[in-house]
Motif scaffolding. Structure first.
Motif, PDB file in Angstrom:
ATOM      1  N   LYS A 123     -12.217 -40.739  16.444  1.00 41.53           N
ATOM      2  CA  LYS A 123     -11.167 -40.582  15.462  1.00 41.53           C
ATOM      3  C   LYS A 123     -11.591 -39.733  14.262  1.00 41.53           C
ATOM      4  CE  LYS A 123      -7.693 -43.259  15.643  1.00 41.53           C
ATOM      5  NZ  LYS A 123      -6.346 -42.892  16.036  1.00 41.53           N
ATOM      6  N   LYS A 124     -12.837 -39.856  13.856  1.00 40.52           N
ATOM      7  CA  LYS A 124     -13.268 -39.214  12.617  1.00 40.52           C
ATOM      8  C   LYS A 124     -13.610 -37.749  12.830  1.00 40.52           C
ATOM      9  CE  LYS A 124     -15.027 -43.429  10.827  1.00 40.52           C
ATOM     10  NZ  LYS A 124     -15.115 -44.189   9.843  1.00 40.52           N
ATOM     11  N   ASN A 125     -13.306 -36.947  11.835  1.00 39.68           N
ATOM     12  CA  ASN A 125     -13.592 -35.519  11.878  1.00 39.68           C
ATOM     13  C   ASN A 125     -15.091 -35.274  12.067  1.00 39.68           C
ATOM     14  OD1 ASN A 125     -13.062 -32.729  11.671  1.00 39.68           O
ATOM     15  ND2 ASN A 125     -13.630 -32.777   9.514  1.00 39.68           N
ATOM     16  N   LYS A 126     -15.910 -36.096  11.442  1.00 36.31           N
ATOM     17  CA  LYS A 126     -17.367 -35.964  11.566  1.00 36.31           C
ATOM     18  C   LYS A 126     -17.792 -36.086  13.032  1.00 36.31           C
ATOM     19  CE  LYS A 126     -19.681 -39.633  10.775  1.00 36.31           C
ATOM     20  NZ  LYS A 126     -20.382 -40.814  10.308  1.00 36.31           N
ATOM     21  N   ASP A 127     -17.210 -37.034  13.748  1.00 32.73           N
ATOM     22  CA  ASP A 127     -17.540 -37.224  15.165  1.00 32.73           C
ATOM     23  C   ASP A 127     -17.035 -36.061  16.021  1.00 32.73           C
ATOM     24  OD1 ASP A 127     -18.761 -39.626  14.542  1.00 32.73           O
ATOM     25  OD2 ASP A 127     -16.964 -40.812  14.963  1.00 32.73           O
ATOM     26  N   PHE A 128     -15.827 -35.568  15.724  1.00 31.65           N
ATOM     27  CA  PHE A 128     -15.298 -34.408  16.440  1.00 31.65           C
ATOM     28  C   PHE A 128     -16.232 -33.213  16.246  1.00 31.65           C
ATOM     29  CE2 PHE A 128     -11.267 -36.533  17.023  1.00 31.65           C
ATOM     30  CZ  PHE A 128     -10.669 -35.869  18.070  1.00 31.65           C
ATOM     31  N   GLN A 129     -16.645 -32.969  15.015  1.00 27.62           N
ATOM     32  CA  GLN A 129     -17.501 -31.820  14.724  1.00 27.62           C
ATOM     33  C   GLN A 129     -18.858 -31.936  15.415  1.00 27.62           C
ATOM     34  OE1 GLN A 129     -16.358 -29.086  13.398  1.00 27.62           O
ATOM     35  NE2 GLN A 129     -14.388 -30.133  13.145  1.00 27.62           N
ATOM     36  N   ARG A 130     -19.396 -33.154  15.489  1.00 27.01           N
ATOM     37  CA  ARG A 130     -20.675 -33.364  16.174  1.00 27.01           C
ATOM     38  C   ARG A 130     -20.550 -33.007  17.656  1.00 27.01           C
ATOM     39  NH1 ARG A 130     -22.820 -37.134  19.235  1.00 27.01           N
ATOM     40  NH2 ARG A 130     -21.070 -38.536  18.935  1.00 27.01           N
ATOM     41  N   VAL A 131     -19.453 -33.420  18.286  1.00 22.07           N
ATOM     42  CA  VAL A 131     -19.246 -33.120  19.704  1.00 22.07           C
ATOM     43  C   VAL A 131     -19.069 -31.613  19.904  1.00 22.07           C
ATOM     44  CG1 VAL A 131     -17.748 -33.481  21.707  1.00 22.07           C
ATOM     45  CG2 VAL A 131     -18.296 -35.394  20.206  1.00 22.07           C
ATOM     46  N   PHE A 132     -18.308 -30.960  19.015  1.00 19.71           N
ATOM     47  CA  PHE A 132     -18.116 -29.511  19.136  1.00 19.71           C
ATOM     48  C   PHE A 132     -19.431 -28.760  18.942  1.00 19.71           C
ATOM     49  CE2 PHE A 132     -13.525 -30.146  17.655  1.00 19.71           C
ATOM     50  CZ  PHE A 132     -13.049 -30.105  18.940  1.00 19.71           C
ATOM     51  N   LYS A 133     -20.248 -29.206  17.996  1.00 23.64           N
ATOM     52  CA  LYS A 133     -21.476 -28.485  17.671  1.00 23.64           C
ATOM     53  C   LYS A 133     -22.571 -28.698  18.710  1.00 23.64           C
ATOM     54  CE  LYS A 133     -24.592 -27.647  13.841  1.00 23.64           C
ATOM     55  NZ  LYS A 133     -24.965 -27.994  12.489  1.00 23.64           N
ATOM     56  N   HIS A 134     -22.744 -29.922  19.180  1.00 25.39           N
ATOM     57  CA  HIS A 134     -23.865 -30.246  20.056  1.00 25.39           C
ATOM     58  C   HIS A 134     -23.475 -30.386  21.522  1.00 25.39           C
ATOM     59  CE1 HIS A 134     -26.389 -30.755  16.583  1.00 25.39           C
ATOM     60  NE2 HIS A 134     -25.530 -31.609  16.065  1.00 25.39           N
ATOM     61  N   GLY A 135     -22.183 -30.452  21.810  1.00 21.38           N
ATOM     62  CA  GLY A 135     -21.750 -30.699  23.182  1.00 21.38           C
ATOM     63  C   GLY A 135     -21.634 -29.429  24.009  1.00 21.38           C
ATOM     64  N   LYS A 136     -21.485 -29.644  25.304  1.00 20.25           N
ATOM     65  CA  LYS A 136     -21.250 -28.545  26.247  1.00 20.25           C
ATOM     66  C   LYS A 136     -19.754 -28.509  26.539  1.00 20.25           C
ATOM     67  CE  LYS A 136     -25.656 -27.991  28.074  1.00 20.25           C
ATOM     68  NZ  LYS A 136     -26.312 -26.741  28.044  1.00 20.25           N
ATOM     69  N   SER A 137     -19.226 -27.306  26.721  1.00 17.46           N
ATOM     70  CA  SER A 137     -17.796 -27.184  27.001  1.00 17.46           C
ATOM     71  C   SER A 137     -17.575 -26.662  28.418  1.00 17.46           C
ATOM     72  CB  SER A 137     -17.121 -26.252  25.994  1.00 17.46           C
ATOM     73  OG  SER A 137     -17.556 -24.935  26.170  1.00 17.46           O
ATOM     74  N   PHE A 138     -16.503 -27.142  29.011  1.00 19.63           N
ATOM     75  CA  PHE A 138     -16.083 -26.727  30.343  1.00 19.63           C
ATOM     76  C   PHE A 138     -14.569 -26.573  30.285  1.00 19.63           C
ATOM     77  CE2 PHE A 138     -19.836 -29.323  30.613  1.00 19.63           C
ATOM     78  CZ  PHE A 138     -20.682 -28.557  31.383  1.00 19.63           C
ATOM     79  N   ALA A 139     -14.045 -25.605  31.023  1.00 19.92           N
ATOM     80  CA  ALA A 139     -12.610 -25.324  30.892  1.00 19.92           C
ATOM     81  C   ALA A 139     -11.990 -24.958  32.227  1.00 19.92           C
ATOM     82  CB  ALA A 139     -12.395 -24.186  29.903  1.00 19.92           C
ATOM     83  N   ASN A 140     -10.692 -25.231  32.327  1.00 20.87           N
ATOM     84  CA  ASN A 140      -9.857 -24.684  33.391  1.00 20.87           C
ATOM     85  C   ASN A 140      -8.556 -24.224  32.735  1.00 20.87           C
ATOM     86  OD1 ASN A 140      -8.402 -27.059  33.026  1.00 20.87           O
ATOM     87  ND2 ASN A 140      -8.941 -27.935  34.986  1.00 20.87           N
ATOM     88  N   ARG A 141      -7.538 -23.961  33.503  1.00 18.79           N
ATOM     89  CA  ARG A 141      -6.314 -23.404  32.923  1.00 18.79           C
ATOM     90  C   ARG A 141      -5.586 -24.376  31.991  1.00 18.79           C
ATOM     91  NH1 ARG A 141      -4.358 -18.664  35.206  1.00 18.79           N
ATOM     92  NH2 ARG A 141      -5.437 -18.032  37.102  1.00 18.79           N
ATOM     93  N   GLN A 142      -5.695 -25.664  32.254  1.00 21.64           N
ATOM     94  CA  GLN A 142      -4.929 -26.633  31.479  1.00 21.64           C
ATOM     95  C   GLN A 142      -5.712 -27.296  30.343  1.00 21.64           C
ATOM     96  OE1 GLN A 142      -5.083 -26.882  34.947  1.00 21.64           O
ATOM     97  NE2 GLN A 142      -3.116 -25.932  35.360  1.00 21.64           N
ATOM     98  N   PHE A 143      -7.023 -27.502  30.527  1.00 23.45           N
ATOM     99  CA  PHE A 143      -7.782 -28.282  29.561  1.00 23.45           C
ATOM    100  C   PHE A 143      -9.156 -27.676  29.287  1.00 23.45           C
ATOM    101  CE2 PHE A 143      -4.992 -31.309  31.735  1.00 23.45           C
ATOM    102  CZ  PHE A 143      -4.338 -31.860  30.643  1.00 23.45           C
TER     103      PHE A 143
END
Length: 114
Positions: free
Chosen positions: A8-28
């Motif tokens: 829920k918290k912006n701090k947690d979202f930013q941590r996931v964006f900064k340190h996480g790996k991203s994977f994508a397809n057409r929808q998500f």
């Protein structure tokens, strides 16, 4: 999903964006990051206003939450996930949403083998 299973918290979202790996397809797009000392996974869902009106955005979030609920036993538990909906997600039904999420989670290797 319970409240303690949500990011829920912006701090947690930013941590996931900064340190996480991203994977994508057409929808998500899915971001995944390992979290130490966590018994259950947590999930955050983001749907931009560019995708549609409030009814459309809430429908997409409902579909994603239900799909994750059905897949919760197969997901790796020691992670935080952020799922971002793309504009293509507005035009698909629940079954296609679930199929798309399974596809992207297999690519990200966060689903356990059956």
């Amino acid at each position: 999903m319970n409240k303690h299973q949500r990011v829920k918290k912006n701090k947690d979202f930013q941590r996931v964006f900064k340190h996480g790996k991203s994977f994508a397809n057409r929808q998500f797009v899915i971001y995944s990051v390992r979290t130490e000392g966590q018994e259950e996974f947590r999930i955050g869902i983001s749907v931009s206003k560019k995708i549609g009106n409030a009814v459309t955005r809430n429908r997409i979030k409902r579909y994603v939450r239900q799909a994750v609920h059905e897949l919760k036993d197969e997901l790796r538990q020691d992670r935080d996930y952020i799922i971002i909906a793309r504009s293509q997600a507005a035009s698909i039904d629940f079954h296609d949403t679930k199929k798309s999420l399974i596809h992207i989670m297999r690519i990200a290797r966060v689903l356990r083998k059956k």
